[in-house]
Design a protein around this motif. Sequence first.
Motif, PDB file in Angstrom:
ATOM      1  N   TYR B 104     -33.852 -52.055  38.964  1.00  0.00           N
ATOM      2  CA  TYR B 104     -32.993 -53.074  39.545  1.00  0.00           C
ATOM      3  C   TYR B 104     -31.871 -52.406  40.317  1.00  0.00           C
ATOM      4  O   TYR B 104     -31.506 -51.269  40.047  1.00  0.00           O
ATOM      5  N   HIS B 105     -31.338 -53.137  41.276  1.00  0.00           N
ATOM      6  CA  HIS B 105     -30.215 -52.642  42.050  1.00  0.00           C
ATOM      7  C   HIS B 105     -29.075 -53.631  41.911  1.00  0.00           C
ATOM      8  O   HIS B 105     -29.247 -54.826  42.150  1.00  0.00           O
ATOM      9  N   CYS B 106     -27.906 -53.106  41.494  1.00  0.00           N
ATOM     10  CA  CYS B 106     -26.747 -53.976  41.291  1.00  0.00           C
ATOM     11  C   CYS B 106     -25.954 -54.044  42.588  1.00  0.00           C
ATOM     12  O   CYS B 106     -25.659 -53.033  43.199  1.00  0.00           O
ATOM     13  N   ASN B 107     -25.603 -55.251  43.006  1.00  0.00           N
ATOM     14  CA  ASN B 107     -24.863 -55.416  44.259  1.00  0.00           C
ATOM     15  C   ASN B 107     -23.368 -55.223  44.082  1.00  0.00           C
ATOM     16  O   ASN B 107     -22.635 -55.126  45.052  1.00  0.00           O
ATOM     17  N   THR B 108     -22.889 -55.217  42.838  1.00  0.00           N
ATOM     18  CA  THR B 108     -21.457 -55.071  42.607  1.00  0.00           C
ATOM     19  C   THR B 108     -21.049 -53.603  42.574  1.00  0.00           C
ATOM     20  O   THR B 108     -20.160 -53.180  43.293  1.00  0.00           O
ATOM     21  N   CYS B 109     -21.740 -52.813  41.729  1.00  0.00           N
ATOM     22  CA  CYS B 109     -21.333 -51.401  41.626  1.00  0.00           C
ATOM     23  C   CYS B 109     -22.306 -50.492  42.364  1.00  0.00           C
ATOM     24  O   CYS B 109     -22.163 -49.283  42.329  1.00  0.00           O
ATOM     25  N   HIS B 110     -23.300 -51.048  43.047  1.00  0.00           N
ATOM     26  CA  HIS B 110     -24.268 -50.297  43.857  1.00  0.00           C
ATOM     27  C   HIS B 110     -25.037 -49.252  43.060  1.00  0.00           C
ATOM     28  O   HIS B 110     -25.346 -48.185  43.563  1.00  0.00           O
ATOM     29  N   CYS B 111     -25.300 -49.524  41.800  1.00  0.00           N
ATOM     30  CA  CYS B 111     -26.072 -48.572  41.020  1.00  0.00           C
ATOM     31  C   CYS B 111     -27.520 -49.072  40.910  1.00  0.00           C
ATOM     32  O   CYS B 111     -27.830 -50.208  41.260  1.00  0.00           O
ATOM     33  N   TYR B 112     -28.404 -48.200  40.463  1.00  0.00           N
ATOM     34  CA  TYR B 112     -29.786 -48.568  40.205  1.00  0.00           C
ATOM     35  C   TYR B 112     -30.020 -48.383  38.721  1.00  0.00           C
ATOM     36  O   TYR B 112     -29.603 -47.369  38.150  1.00  0.00           O
ATOM     37  N   PHE B 113     -30.646 -49.325  38.059  1.00  0.00           N
ATOM     38  CA  PHE B 113     -30.898 -49.147  36.634  1.00  0.00           C
ATOM     39  C   PHE B 113     -32.254 -49.724  36.290  1.00  0.00           C
ATOM     40  O   PHE B 113     -32.794 -50.547  37.011  1.00  0.00           O
ATOM     41  N   ASN B 114     -32.795 -49.256  35.167  1.00  0.00           N
ATOM     42  CA  ASN B 114     -34.117 -49.742  34.775  1.00  0.00           C
ATOM     43  C   ASN B 114     -34.017 -50.586  33.515  1.00  0.00           C
ATOM     44  O   ASN B 114     -32.941 -50.714  32.917  1.00  0.00           O
ATOM     45  N   ASN B 115     -35.144 -51.146  33.145  1.00  0.00           N
ATOM     46  CA  ASN B 115     -35.192 -51.991  31.953  1.00  0.00           C
ATOM     47  C   ASN B 115     -35.985 -51.247  30.886  1.00  0.00           C
ATOM     48  O   ASN B 115     -37.203 -51.172  30.962  1.00  0.00           O
ATOM     49  N   SER B 130     -22.257 -56.924  35.774  1.00  0.00           N
ATOM     50  CA  SER B 130     -22.336 -58.013  36.740  1.00  0.00           C
ATOM     51  C   SER B 130     -23.722 -58.665  36.680  1.00  0.00           C
ATOM     52  O   SER B 130     -24.688 -58.047  36.263  1.00  0.00           O
ATOM     53  N   GLN B 131     -23.793 -59.923  37.092  1.00  0.00           N
ATOM     54  CA  GLN B 131     -25.090 -60.597  37.072  1.00  0.00           C
ATOM     55  C   GLN B 131     -25.718 -60.613  38.453  1.00  0.00           C
ATOM     56  O   GLN B 131     -26.757 -61.216  38.664  1.00  0.00           O
ATOM     57  N   ASP B 132     -25.066 -59.954  39.390  1.00  0.00           N
ATOM     58  CA  ASP B 132     -25.517 -59.959  40.778  1.00  0.00           C
ATOM     59  C   ASP B 132     -26.388 -58.740  41.027  1.00  0.00           C
ATOM     60  O   ASP B 132     -25.920 -57.721  41.541  1.00  0.00           O
ATOM     61  N   PHE B 133     -27.650 -58.796  40.589  1.00  0.00           N
ATOM     62  CA  PHE B 133     -28.536 -57.662  40.839  1.00  0.00           C
ATOM     63  C   PHE B 133     -29.895 -58.163  41.294  1.00  0.00           C
ATOM     64  O   PHE B 133     -30.240 -59.321  41.089  1.00  0.00           O
TER      65      PHE B 133
END
Lengths: 105, 192
Positions: B104-115, B130-133
């Motif tokens: 996933y890519h977060c639009n708030t902190c511009h990081c990429y993370f997985n599940n 943030s919930q904006d991803f």
Amino acid sequence: MKIAITSTGNTLDSTLDQRFGRCAFFVIYDTESKATEFIPNPNLEAESGAGPASVQLIASRNVNKVVSGEFGMKIKPIFDSLKIQMIILKEPEKTIKEIIRILNH
Amino acid sequence: MSPRLKRLRKVLSPPTVKGFKPFGQDVVIDKKEPIIIYYEEYEALRLCDYDKLNHHQASVFMSVSRPTFTRVYASVRQKIAMAFVESRPMLIEGGKVYFDSDWYHCNTCHCYFNNPEKNVAITVCGLCGSQDFINFDFDNTENYFDDDRANDICICPNCGLKKQHQLGIPCSEEICPVCQNVMKRKRKNEYK
């Protein structure tokens, strides 16, 4: 919950290390006690296998999340099977202090 | 000549067992040769018959073409049918695969993370909460991070009119709407 962050130095003002296996220091941050611990990376000079060895080190600390600039092809499946969340932050100028502040949202 | 290299198939959720074996045979026949099911075949069966995706959707998940997926899927059906009919054990191993989870890519902190938890859906960004991803696919995005070409600007050398450059359309084919001149490319780093 414990979070590992890769760091270029051993102070809170150090920046995020963009490499995972060969970063200078690992910061273990505990969200409950707000404690930080700096661990020098013993695999910094390793010729090969630095990534998996670093994963072992991180996993032995019961970490739930890892923040770094990059994760290699060898490391991703290991973290996946250990159910540790990987977070990639492509911002090399971010300091450890700032990252911890974001983590506390 | 060596054959063309197989594309790596992405496996999101590997099986929890190493294989299956038949039980309760009437006549105990001497040990039968097991059937090897590749990881990619297991994944194809899981996506298609368990998750009920169509071949096209499933092929996107495994990052292969739709015809390749269909071939893999046909092969696993054949193998499983063979194992059932001939009462042979099945082993799930090997194959041209790599394991990866959803990113996933977060639009708030511009990081990429997985599940890391396959069965639990992600609700907040792992870093900033943030919930904006958005769902993010790391494949075929090698140049994603430093690809600034999309932000280039077409400029008219005559009147200085600027226009957002559109990928795939050479600037020299663009005509300035004001003075009908041929436009030129202005790269972002020059622009700064």
